[in-house]
Design a protein around this motif. Structure first.
Motif, short mmCIF file in Angstrom:
data_model
loop_
_atom_site.label_atom_id
_atom_site.label_comp_id
_atom_site.label_asym_id
_atom_site.label_seq_id
_atom_site.Cartn_x
_atom_site.Cartn_y
_atom_site.Cartn_z
N SER A 142 4.04 9.21 0.68
CA SER A 142 4.13 8.57 1.99
C SER A 142 5.57 8.69 2.50
N TYR B 19 11.22 3.97 5.12
CA TYR B 19 10.70 2.62 5.39
C TYR B 19 11.79 1.56 5.22
N ASP B 20 11.59 0.43 5.90
CA ASP B 20 12.51 -0.69 5.81
C ASP B 20 12.19 -1.55 4.60
N ALA C 279 9.19 -3.79 4.83
CA ALA C 279 7.88 -3.15 5.04
C ALA C 279 7.15 -2.84 3.74
N VAL C 280 7.81 -3.04 2.59
CA VAL C 280 7.25 -2.56 1.33
C VAL C 280 5.95 -3.28 0.96
N LYS D 228 3.12 -1.87 2.86
CA LYS D 228 2.75 -0.53 2.39
C LYS D 228 1.88 -0.63 1.14
N ASP E 240 10.29 0.81 -5.24
CA ASP E 240 10.67 1.17 -3.88
C ASP E 240 12.06 1.79 -3.84
#
Length: 206
Positions: free
Chosen positions: A9, A13-14, A17-18, A21, A46
């Motif tokens: 993916s 990403y921030d 946001a994990v 996700k 992450d």
């Protein structure tokens, strides 16, 4: 066997946001297309260096995962969140992956010394037919178990060798005394105690 995956993916990403996700991965894995009973992986890492429990119960015991062809029941699965076909995982992710692999190796008694291998009988995959004897290093990539690019060329070349190298470091250098968390020289808490879930970010402390 400790098997490394990537989620394939987006990488940018921030931090906040994990969790969302991971919920998306769970919905995909348990949905109509795959119908697995839970998200496939035991743990996620992450790009910020945080470790998250994936399949329920993995923090407490060796829960059987999915998505690894003929290897189900013989491994613990750790997934890097991101696409690492050409982009290497962040240094923070590499460090966290090394830590969680070392923790799993200690918990399950996996020999991760250089050259250590394990053998098992395949239950069937697109690489190993059912009944075939599979011989692999004790830290492996998804591509060693199935015909797939996972965990990506960049991760396979960088992370698996880096993880194995880190696992050969002295134990106190790897863990230290972390029973009360880690603080800097000014006494500021840098991370929570290992084996706990941080209520600030809900990541697992390894």
């Amino acid at each position: 066997v400790l098997v490394v995956h990537h989620s394939a993916s987006a990488n940018g990403y921030d931090e906040g946001a994990v969790a969302g996700k991971i919920r998306q991965f769970h919905a995909l894995h348990t949905g109509d297309e795959r119908r697995w009973r839970d998200v496939a992986y035991n743990f996620f890492v992450d790009r910020f260096g945080r470790v998250w429990e994936g399949r329920t119960g993995s923090l407490d015991r060796p829960v059987i995962g999915d998505a690894t062809g003929g290897n189900q029941g013989f491994s613990q699965l750790v997934c890097l969140i991101g696409d690492h076909v050409s982009e290497q995982p962040s240094p923070q992710a590499v460090d966290a992956l090394s830590r969680v692999l070392a923790w799993l190796a200690r918990r399950e008694g996996v020999d991760v010394t250089p050259g250590a291998v394990a053998s098992f009988t395949s239950r069937g995959s697109n690489r190993w037919p059912a009944g075939a004897t599979v011989r692999t290093t004790t830290i492996a990539g998804h591509r060693d178990m199935s015909r797939t690019a996972c965990p990506g060329d960049a991760a396979y070349a960088r992370v698996l060798s880096a993880g194995a190298t880190s696992l050969r470091e002295p134990e106190d250098q790897f863990y230290g005394d972390r029973t009360s968390g880690v603080v800097d020289a000014q006494g500021v808490l840098l991370s929570c105690a290992p084996g706990t879930v941080c209520t600030s970010c809900w990541a697992i402390m390894i």
